[in-house]
Every structure is written in C-alpha cells, then in structure tokens.
Design a protein around this motif. Structure first.
Motif, mmCIF file in Angstrom:
data_model
loop_
_atom_site.group_PDB
_atom_site.id
_atom_site.type_symbol
_atom_site.label_atom_id
_atom_site.label_comp_id
_atom_site.label_asym_id
_atom_site.label_seq_id
_atom_site.Cartn_x
_atom_site.Cartn_y
_atom_site.Cartn_z
ATOM 1 N N SER A 273 38.994 -29.594 44.119
ATOM 2 C CA SER A 273 39.636 -28.302 44.337
ATOM 3 C C SER A 273 38.615 -27.198 44.100
ATOM 4 C CB SER A 273 40.834 -28.131 43.391
ATOM 5 O OG SER A 273 41.408 -26.850 43.521
ATOM 6 N N VAL A 274 38.453 -26.316 45.085
ATOM 7 C CA VAL A 274 37.490 -25.218 44.984
ATOM 8 C C VAL A 274 38.190 -23.909 45.328
ATOM 9 C CG1 VAL A 274 35.389 -24.186 45.920
ATOM 10 C CG2 VAL A 274 35.482 -26.646 45.502
ATOM 11 N N LEU B 35 41.230 -26.046 49.093
ATOM 12 C CA LEU B 35 40.252 -24.966 49.168
ATOM 13 C C LEU B 35 40.973 -23.638 49.234
ATOM 14 C CD1 LEU B 35 37.350 -23.836 49.614
ATOM 15 C CD2 LEU B 35 37.725 -24.188 52.070
ATOM 16 N N GLU B 36 40.574 -22.720 48.351
ATOM 17 C CA GLU B 36 41.118 -21.362 48.379
ATOM 18 C C GLU B 36 39.974 -20.375 48.565
ATOM 19 O OE1 GLU B 36 43.558 -18.110 45.608
ATOM 20 O OE2 GLU B 36 43.614 -20.254 45.124
ATOM 21 N N LEU B 37 40.099 -19.510 49.564
ATOM 22 C CA LEU B 37 39.110 -18.476 49.833
ATOM 23 C C LEU B 37 39.795 -17.129 49.673
ATOM 24 C CD1 LEU B 37 37.369 -19.936 53.018
ATOM 25 C CD2 LEU B 37 36.692 -20.207 50.629
ATOM 26 N N SER C 223 27.797 -33.517 38.959
ATOM 27 C CA SER C 223 28.321 -34.464 39.947
ATOM 28 C C SER C 223 29.755 -34.896 39.691
ATOM 29 C CB SER C 223 27.415 -35.694 40.003
ATOM 30 O OG SER C 223 27.290 -36.295 38.714
ATOM 31 N N SER C 224 30.290 -34.639 38.491
ATOM 32 C CA SER C 224 31.646 -35.093 38.176
ATOM 33 C C SER C 224 32.697 -33.996 38.325
ATOM 34 C CB SER C 224 31.696 -35.632 36.736
ATOM 35 O OG SER C 224 30.891 -36.772 36.603
ATOM 36 N N LEU C 225 32.330 -32.871 38.925
ATOM 37 C CA LEU C 225 33.263 -31.751 39.049
ATOM 38 C C LEU C 225 34.546 -32.147 39.765
ATOM 39 C CD1 LEU C 225 31.364 -28.449 39.934
ATOM 40 C CD2 LEU C 225 32.830 -28.904 37.978
ATOM 41 N N VAL C 226 35.662 -31.737 39.181
ATOM 42 C CA VAL C 226 36.972 -31.919 39.800
ATOM 43 C C VAL C 226 37.485 -30.588 40.328
ATOM 44 C CG1 VAL C 226 39.376 -32.580 39.394
ATOM 45 C CG2 VAL C 226 37.523 -33.866 38.307
#
Length: 449
Positions: free
Chosen positions: A299-300, A327-329, A271-274
C-alpha cells in the motif's frame, strides 16, 4: 404548591445521586491497593493526588502508583515564582513516591532555570529502572537546550524514550539501551551527527522510530541503520539546506515520510515495506531513488503539491511494484503527469484512490495529463476499484475517468466524490455524463457522492 413539590423531587433526586456516588466511592475504596493504583495510573499525578481528600483510605495511595506524570502551566513561562514552585513540586513528588521501579516518568514544562535540578529528576527516574521516559521542554528561546544526563543512555530497563523540543542530544561514547523499542526525537537539537549514530547503534531491539527535524538542529545527515526497525515516521521541516537521509532497515514494514527540506536519498534496504505514506512539496528527480525503494510495498500513499519536470524513470523488472494492491495519489497542480507511470509499474494494482490536493484550489490552471502509450497490465487484469475525491468536472479529470472506464476490464466500482460546494444541478450533470461513458467492465457500478 407545584413549585414546592418540584423542589422536594429535586432535593430527593440530589440526595439519591449523592448517596449513589458515595456508595460507588465506597465500593472502590474496598478494592485491593493494586487495583486502586491501577485505576490512578490512568490519571495525571496531580489528579491522582487530588483523590487523597476522599478519605483516610485514599490519603497516600497515589504515592504507590508506578507512574509520575507532571505538567506545568503556561503561566510558568513568564512567572519566575511559579517556575520555582513547580520545581519544588516535582522534587517533592519524587521524594514521596514509594515505588522502587517506575513504569513511566512524563515531564512537560516550559523553562529550565536550573538544569542541574532537572538532571537530578531524570537520574532519579533512571535509578528506579524507569520503563518509559517522556520529556517535553518548551520556551527555549530564552534558556539553552537541556543536555540529558549520561545515565539515560545506559538505562537497562528503558523501553520507550520520547524527547521533544528543548532537548539537546549529547550522546556519550558508550550507549547501551538493551530494552528500548520506541524512540521519538521531536524538534530537538543534536550535538553532532555522530551522536545520532551512536544512539542508534546502542538500541539493539528498536522497533519504532519517530523523527521530526528542522533547519538549525545541527544535523545534516540522518543515517538510520537499524536492523530491528519495523515502524518509522520522519518529518523534515521546510528549509534551504541540503540533508541526506540514509536508511538501512531490512525488516521495516511501515514508513511515513514528509520531505520539505530538499532531501537526498540513500535507501540501502527497505525491502520488507508493507505500507508507505510519503508527502513532498515538489516531486523531483531526487525522489526517483525513493520511488524505486518502495517497489515491494503493498500500500502506497503519495501526497505532493507540485511536480517538477522529471526525467523518465527507468524502472526495470526489479523495480516494478509487483506487490502493490492499493495506491493513493493526493496531488496538487501539475502533479498528475506521474499517474501514467504508476499505472504502468503497478502490475497487480486493485484499488486506486485519486484525490486533488486542496493546495491547488482556485489556481485556475489546467493539467495536461497524458494517458499511457499502451494500456497498463493492472487495468487489464486486476484493478477493481477507483475512487476519485475532490472531483470538479474539469477537463483533465474527465479524461482520466473516461480512460479508466474504457480500459479497466475487471473494474467493479468507480466512485466519484465532488467538492461540497458543487451545485445540485452540476452534480446531476456529472452523473449523467459519467453514465454515457463506455465501460470495458460489464459489472462496473458508478457511485457519485
């Protein structure tokens, strides 16, 4: 005449340079031992030993450096005599080193002829309260994997443990590593799944975990329940066998995951993911729990080559990406169909990076991207920058760019980067076509690189 003048100048320059170097060395020699030892700590042990030829002052300084960093040569793999001499060299270095405590013991070598000798080296390092232990063993196609002495798993001062390749993790019933903060397990074998769990349970302050796993390492479940973990990097090599990944890390901030193994995910608490950086070959239904677990990240970055036909993800209010701002895809053929989903669930997205994966180059297939049924909230209120990398001017890419420009209300920059081999005329044509698209945002600037 001119040649002799030049020679005199060159000789004079060389003398001056030699004199300057001698003065420089002499100045270093006058430094206190503690400073010289600190300087030598940035060299390998073999390089530090080479300084003993400088003067009597330097003869034994290397023996007071609290770092032992040794590596054999590739020739040791096939030459029994060289392997024997390297083993003698390691033993001699340990005998001559005067330090009662070691900051680091790094050993990288090819083969294990006498495992008992190697285990003696490690026990020696542990007896000196070593803080960092870095072990890499190559060439285990002929020799068995090395089991570490149990003393390592109760090393009270050990802060960093890095094990790579020809090591078999055989963990005793009692594990106590009260200072261990960094653990790297790279392409090693495991006696049992329980060995891994026992090791994690004995690391009470672990903050960074790096796992590199391959088929045949004797492990089918990775149960990572570490309440202190902040950084985790996991890579699973290609294979047909199923593997289960369980994660319970309530203060984990950075996750780097590469899945080519057919993982089944059981993510209890992240739950603490940055920041999350995820790379998969096929994006499938089994990744839905992973997508939902990333919902708190800011940031993902997602990388995948292909996308199977996924069922519609049921993202309720508890699984919206409310914190996601970047977001980067990075997508291969057939993977763009999930872009609309990400836009719908990322309600506060500010930066969107779209990149075509190089693995889909030259396939000649066309992506049938469908826009969202209604304009996503992020396009209406928060999306400020879009960067499209690897733009080729194919139909689906035009549809995406046109849709975003038409609906992004507060967009400031639309940056398009083409492939390097795109002709100049084509680039000018792309820029002209882009400038003709309607823009919802009056301040949006087009940048074409």
């Amino acid at each position: 005449m001119a040649n002799s003048v030049c020679q005199e100048i060159n000789v004079g320059s060389n003398r001056q340079r030699s004199s300057d170097e001698a003065i420089h060395i002499d100045r270093i020699s006058r430094l206190p031992d503690v400073l010289i030892q600190h300087i030598l700590s940035f060299l390998s042990t073999e390089e530090a030993m080479a300084t003993s030829i400088l003067s009597k002052r330097w003869l034994w300084v290397w023996t007071s450096v609290p770092i032992i960093d040794l590596q054999d040569t590739p020739s040791c793999r096939t030459n029994l005599n060289l392997r024997f001499r390297f083993g003698q060299f390691v033993t001699r270095v340990l005998v001559l080193n005067k330090m009662a405590s070691l900051d680091k013991f790094c050993l990288k070598f090819n083969l294990v002829d006498h495992p008992s000798y190697v285990q003696t080296w490690f026990r020696d390092a542990v007896s000196r309260d070593v803080k960092e232990l870095d072990i890499t063993i190559h060439g285990t196609q002929i020799f068995p994997f090395l089991k570490l002495p149990f003393a390592i798993f109760t090393a009270r001062k050990l802060q960093v443990l890095k094990l790579s390749q020809g090591v078999e993790l055989h963990v005793p019933e009692t594990v106590s590593l009260p200072c261990l903060k960094v653990l790297h397990l790279v392409w090693i074998k495991y006696t049992t799944d329980e060995s891994v769990s026992r090791l994690f349970a004995g690391c009470h302050v672990l903050q960074e975990l790096v796992l590199r796993k391959y088929v045949g390492d004797n492990s089918t479940v990775s149960n990572i329940s570490i309440p202190t973990l902040k950084i985790m990097s996991i890579r699973f090599a290609t294979g047909r066998h199923k593997h289960r990944l369980k994660i319970n890390a309530p203060i984990l901030e950075h996750l780097y995951l590469e899945d080519n193994l057919g993982l089944e995910f059981d993510l209890e608490d992240v739950s603490s993911l940055v920041e999350a950086n995820v790379s998969v070959t096929w994006l499938e239904n089994r990744h839905i729990p992973l997508l939902k677990a990333l919902c708190n990240a800011k940031s993902v970055s997602f990388h995948w080559d292909w996308s199977a036909k996924m069922k519609r993800c049921n993202f309720g209010p508890h699984h919206l990406f409310l914190n996601l701002v970047r977001l980067e895809l990075n997508v291969g053929y057939g993977g763009w169909n999930i872009l609309s989903l990400f836009l719908e669930i990322s309600t506060n997205l500010e930066v969107l990076v779209l990149a075509k994966n190089n693995n889909c180059r030259g396939l000649g297939f066309e992506c049938r991207w469908k826009p969202p049924q209604s304009v996503p909230e992020c396009l209406l209120s928060s999306l400020k920058m879009v960067s499209f990398k690897g733009f080729e001017g194919v139909a689906y890419q035009w549809r995406m760019v046109k849709y975003i420009l038409k609906n992004a209300r507060v967009l400031k920059v639309m940056e398009i980067s083409s492939d390097g081999d795109l002709p100049l005329e084509s680039k000018l044509g792309v820029l002209k076509k882009l400038s003709m698209f309607p823009r919802r945002s009056k301040v949006c600037q087009l940048q074409f690189n």
